[in-house]
Design a protein around this motif. Structure first.
Motif, PDB file in Angstrom:
ATOM      1  N   ARG A 248      54.028  15.603  60.969  1.00  0.00           N
ATOM      2  CA  ARG A 248      53.645  14.332  61.577  1.00  0.00           C
ATOM      3  C   ARG A 248      53.437  13.282  60.490  1.00  0.00           C
ATOM      4  N   SER A 249      54.040  12.138  60.680  1.00  0.00           N
ATOM      5  CA  SER A 249      53.765  11.049  59.740  1.00  0.00           C
ATOM      6  C   SER A 249      53.601   9.752  60.515  1.00  0.00           C
ATOM      7  N   GLU A 250      52.816   8.847  59.943  1.00  0.00           N
ATOM      8  CA  GLU A 250      52.644   7.532  60.531  1.00  0.00           C
ATOM      9  C   GLU A 250      53.392   6.551  59.669  1.00  0.00           C
ATOM     10  N   GLY A 251      54.219   5.756  60.308  1.00  0.00           N
ATOM     11  CA  GLY A 251      55.024   4.833  59.530  1.00  0.00           C
ATOM     12  C   GLY A 251      55.446   3.649  60.369  1.00  0.00           C
TER      13      GLY A 251
ATOM     14  N   THR B  52      54.804   3.387  64.196  1.00  0.00           N
ATOM     15  CA  THR B  52      55.181   4.513  65.041  1.00  0.00           C
ATOM     16  C   THR B  52      54.809   5.830  64.366  1.00  0.00           C
ATOM     17  N   VAL B  53      54.640   6.832  65.199  1.00  0.00           N
ATOM     18  CA  VAL B  53      54.395   8.172  64.678  1.00  0.00           C
ATOM     19  C   VAL B  53      55.706   8.915  64.705  1.00  0.00           C
ATOM     20  N   ASN B  54      56.004   9.582  63.617  1.00  0.00           N
ATOM     21  CA  ASN B  54      57.280  10.276  63.517  1.00  0.00           C
ATOM     22  C   ASN B  54      57.015  11.750  63.206  1.00  0.00           C
ATOM     23  N   TYR B  55      57.909  12.616  63.652  1.00  0.00           N
ATOM     24  CA  TYR B  55      57.804  14.041  63.346  1.00  0.00           C
ATOM     25  C   TYR B  55      59.045  14.487  62.609  1.00  0.00           C
ATOM     26  N   ARG B  56      58.813  15.374  61.673  1.00  0.00           N
ATOM     27  CA  ARG B  56      59.935  15.994  60.975  1.00  0.00           C
ATOM     28  C   ARG B  56      60.651  16.962  61.925  1.00  0.00           C
ATOM     29  N   LEU B  57      59.859  17.547  62.811  1.00  0.00           N
ATOM     30  CA  LEU B  57      60.378  18.501  63.799  1.00  0.00           C
ATOM     31  C   LEU B  57      61.506  17.884  64.610  1.00  0.00           C
TER      32      LEU B  57
END
Length: 823
Positions: free
Chosen positions: A226-229, A412-417
RNA sequence: GCCGGGGUGGCGAAAUUGGUAGACGCGCCAGACUCAAAAUCUGGUUGGGGCAACCCAGUGUCGGUUCGAGUCCGACCCUCGGUACCA
């Protein structure tokens, strides 16, 4: 000698007894505490290997121990029977995958039985049987209904010679392992399951998995990523805006170029009039699809001759096609800030692109990119106009707001998944239950027409899936019509089967539903045991699938596996046992030579379960020697200790035990038991065995014939040691239990409890240190005060030699352990 | 590349989680039994020094914190697992 230790006889007799009396068949019993112990089901590759033996012995020891603690223990076993190796074997041996698989299962099941595992075989399942995979197809229909299954284009390894898709494993140095042809990336339409819709929950619930190893929890967290970017767009003349995502919006003013995937529409369009770009795109096709390859290969790119408009400065930024960006992961485009990113920096240096620093160096030194003084950590913004002198979070907010206000970006919140791609272009798997009408649109096969059965009697000579060339299979009609239709000939990823098998074990014989209410008696699994190699993929898919089943109302808990144990590998000569290394030790040979108990004992003793274990023939013989000694010791002593049997049934028997030797033996015995019990709970079986051996060494030296007190004390220890060993070496324990004249079966005996009274001692040994170095030791009464201990230690003659003539600065007393005198 | 493990005697390992480093086992050495060998049993076994009692060094490398570090902190080296189509 009729009382020789002959494992073959003892083990066969015990196994027959367990079989005939259905000792391990269990049923839902609301009166008893349940315990579900599960080992990862094997792929039926032909024979058991030592990794299996280790995995299943650990699970069996857990199960038998928990049973002796009084629990209703379920331990099932089954077969993960679909998969690639059956196809490879089919090509090599000209045997249909089904036949090869079923033969392997028959052989391996017999091997498991000879190891004496306490499985409830009534619940055995085989994932390649239509009874099993029917429910997988049924469940897929539910996912389609909910919009959780969908199709999209996705990249595969294409072998242009064999005209087939290759698994990553089948690609060696960029070439097909059989054809030797250069493998190409190719995009095809495939089925996906929307695991990203559950990303947040899958991530958050890791916090609750307290019974899991921290390493696995961390790996899953990082995998979900999870990352916020900020996601924002570059305007491109005459084109759709180009979107990118970044976790570093604070560096946006340092963007000097943009990279897009070779398959990106912008790249493809630019290539039409430019042979160099076309050649580069062709070159990019000759690459593996793995992340490792993507990250380690030489970074290459070509400028497309198109620019994106920077959303803040309005500058024109060159767009490049690059081999390290993949279409389908995110937007297929990434912004580049070479001043503050290692990969971008290397790319910029190679292609002489501008490097524009926008973060101050932490120590205030000037940027010098020829030396590579790269600031990749966040810091204070510079060279960014109105955003100068903001720190990371201030700049993040300010720039995100700027983009948001102008409608070109948003936080936005992004997922590597990524979503789970489940299509496989292979034969030996569960058919995906879909047909395509003449318009090419997919239509679900209705529930009442399931299962879509995979034909098992097939010719499998080449690498192509037989059902892809079999009109009898793929020609059909649209459900409810006479319109011609074509069946989906792709099959499911085999992780599909292993994502829910543990739930199906709970519902043997259920033909009318995927699961029934019995699942909620047994689930969640209390202890799951398997290899660390499954830390992310299998265990994440299984957690996901469980949540899908929960949301379909089939199970009522959130997580499938309460506790997880990842056992280490079995090595020989420092490397993993494998056919290619030629260092395989066949478990069957070892069982034939020494018996199952010896193999089980060795593998539990040699290493802690989580750690890799080194195979050692000598140590196996040592384990066997121990069992032989133990066996003949019991034979020798059983008459001497027989009279004490009745006496020991009175719980207060030890109160009248006055003989010092007997009391000493009890102290040693219960001290070891205390350690053994702790180690059983912590699943440290290597030290359980060490404790058992240590206790046995004491018993062998003990004179039980001295008097009745001693005989009674020895009987207690012998019966206890037999119980301690019984989960690990169940056959010999089963037999000796009866030889000792005990009633019932040892597997249902009560686990021994530490007698606190027996542990008591009048004195305790303390170590004396001077300046932290061991100098002496002393025996002190347990009632000694700190002051008394200090003065005794200081007066100790050996310690005196290091103290004399020096000032004692302080004295540290650790009760029960040591005194440290600092001079 | 990235994520996660692991490095302790000749070997597998143990160390109550900051408190006697090497329990238990393998191997090796010596002894007993044997014509002999195997098996079995007994004793010894981290390295160096000493007749000995003892002393010094020692847990991948370098540095740090602490009365005390295998254990905690920082940097590094090696190695293994995963890296989305091996299972």
């Amino acid at each position: 000698m009729t009382h020789e230790y002959i494992p073959a006889e003892i083990e066969a007799a015990a196994q027959d007894y367990w079989d005939e009396n259905q000792c391990f068949s269990v049923y839902e019993d609301p009166e008893k505490e349940k315990y579900y112990c599960l080992s990862m089901l094997p792929y039926p590759s032909g024979q058991l290997h030592m990794g299996h033996v280790r995995n299943y012995t650990i699970g069996d020891v857990i199960s038998r121990y928990q049973r002796m603690l009084g629990k209703n223990v379920l331990q099932p076993m089954g077969w993960d029977a679909f998969g690639l190796p059956a196809e490879n074997a089919a090509i090599a041996n000209r045997t249909p995958p089904a036949k090869w698989t079923y033969e392997n299962i028959g052989y391996m099941k017999d091997q498991l039985k000879r190891l004496g595992f306490a499985y409830d075989w009534n619940r055995e399942l085989t994932t390649c049987s239509a009874e099993y995979y029917k429910w997988e197809q049924w469940f897929f229909n539910r996912l389609l209904e909910k919009g959780l299954a969908y199709k999209k284009m996705s990249v595969v390894n294409w072998d242009p010679v064999e005209q087939t898709v290759l698994a990553n494993e089948q690609v060696e140095k960029g070439r097909g392992w059989r054809s030797g042809a250069l493998v190409e990336r190719r995009e095809i339409s495939q089925w996906f399951i929307r695991i990203t819709a559950y990303a947040e929950e899958l991530l958050n619930e890791i916090d609750n998995l307290e019974g899991w190893p921290d390493a696995v929890r961390t790996m899953q967290r990082n995998w979900i990523g999870r990352s916020e970017g900020v996601e924002f767009t570059f305007a491109v003349e005459g084109e759709e805006p180009l979107g990118v995502y970044t976790t570093r919006p604070d560096t946006i003013l340092g963007i000097t170029f943009i990279s897009v995937a070779a398959e990106h529409p912008l790249a493809l369009k630019a290539a039409t009039g430019n042979p160099d770009i076309a050649a580069f795109i062709r070159e990019c096709k000759n690459a593996n699809t793995t992340e490792e390859e993507l990250e380690t290969m030489e970074k290459k790119g070509v400028p497309l001759g198109i620019q994106g408009i920077h959303p803040i400065t309005g500058e024109k930024i060159d767009i490049w096609a690059a081999n390290f960006v993949l279409m389908g992961y995110g937007t297929g485009a990434v912004m580049a800030v070479p001043a503050h990113d290692q990969r971008d920096w290397e790319f910029a240096r190679k292609h002489h692109l501008e490097i524009r620093p926008v973060i101050k160096c932490p120590d205030g030194t000037p940027h010098n990119y020829d030396e590579g003084s790269l600031t990749t950590k966040d810091g204070v913004v510079c060279n960014s106009g109105q955003f100068d002198n903001l720190n990371y979070s201030e700049a993040f907010e300010a720039i995100a707001n700027y983009l948001e206000e102008r409608n070109v970006g948003r936080k936005t919140v992004n997922y590597r998944l990524r979503d789970w791609g489940v299509s496989r272009q292979r034969y030996w798997g569960c058919p995906i239950p879909v047909v395509y009408g003449e318009d090419g649109q997919p239509v679900a096969v209705p529930d009442d027409q399931l299962p879509v059965v995979l034909p098992e009697d097939v010719e499998f000579s080449g690498v192509q899936s037989p059902i892809k060339n079999d009109p009898g299979y793929y020609q059909t009609s649209l459900p409810g019509t006479r319109d011609p239709a074509t069946r989906e000939t792709d099959t499911f990823d085999t992780f599909f089967e292993s994502s829910w098998y543990y739930a199906r074990y709970c519902c043997p014989g259920q033909e009318d539903a995927m699961l029934d209410e019995r699942a909620n008696y047994w689930l969640p699994v209390d202890q799951y045991v398997g290899g660390i190699e499954h830390a992310v993929l299998h265990l994440l898919y299984a957690r996901f699938f469980y949540k899908l089943m929960r949301d379909a109302g089939m199970v009522n808990s959130d997580e499938p596996f309460t506790r997880l144990l990842c056992q280490g590998m079995v090595l020989n000569g420092g490397v993993k046992m494998s056919k290619s290394k030629g260092n395989i030790v066949d478990p069957q040979e070892m069982i034939d030579l020494y018996g199952a108990d010896t193999v089980r004992l060795f593998i539990m003793f040699a290493s802690p379960p989580e750690q890799a274990v080194e195979w050692n023939d000598g140590a196996v013989a040592g384990a066997h020697r121990f069992l032989r000694r133990w066996w003949s010791f019991v034979q020798r002593m059983k008459t001497t200790i027989a009279p004490a049997r009745k006496q020991l049934q009175d719980p207060s028997w030890s109160r009248d035990l006055t003989d010092t030797r007997a009391r000493d033996l009890r102290r040693v015995t219960h001290r070891i038991l205390e350690r053994v019990n702790r180690d059983y709970d912590k699943i440290h079986y290597n030290t359980v065995v060490a404790g058992a051996m240590e206790l046995f060494n004491h018993l062998e030296k003990f004179d039980a014939e001295a008097n009745a007190h001693c005989a009674a004390a020895l009987r207690e220890s012998v019966v206890m040691l037999n119980k301690i060993l019984s989960p690990i070496t169940p056959h010999i324990a089963h037999r000796l239990w009866h030889e000792l004249g005990e009633e019932g079966d040892i597997m249902d005996a009560r686990w021994p409890v530490v007698d606190r009274e027996a542990l008591k001692s009048d004195t305790v040994k303390l170590v004396i240190q001077v300046n932290g170095k061991l100098r002496s030791e002393m025996e002190v009464p347990v009632s000694s005060t700190r002051k008394e201990i200090e003065s005794m230690a200081v007066r100790d003659p050996k310690a005196q030699r290091f103290i004399r003539g020096k000032d004692i600065r302080k004295t540290i007393v650790v009760p029960g352990r040591l005194v440290n005198i600092v001079v």
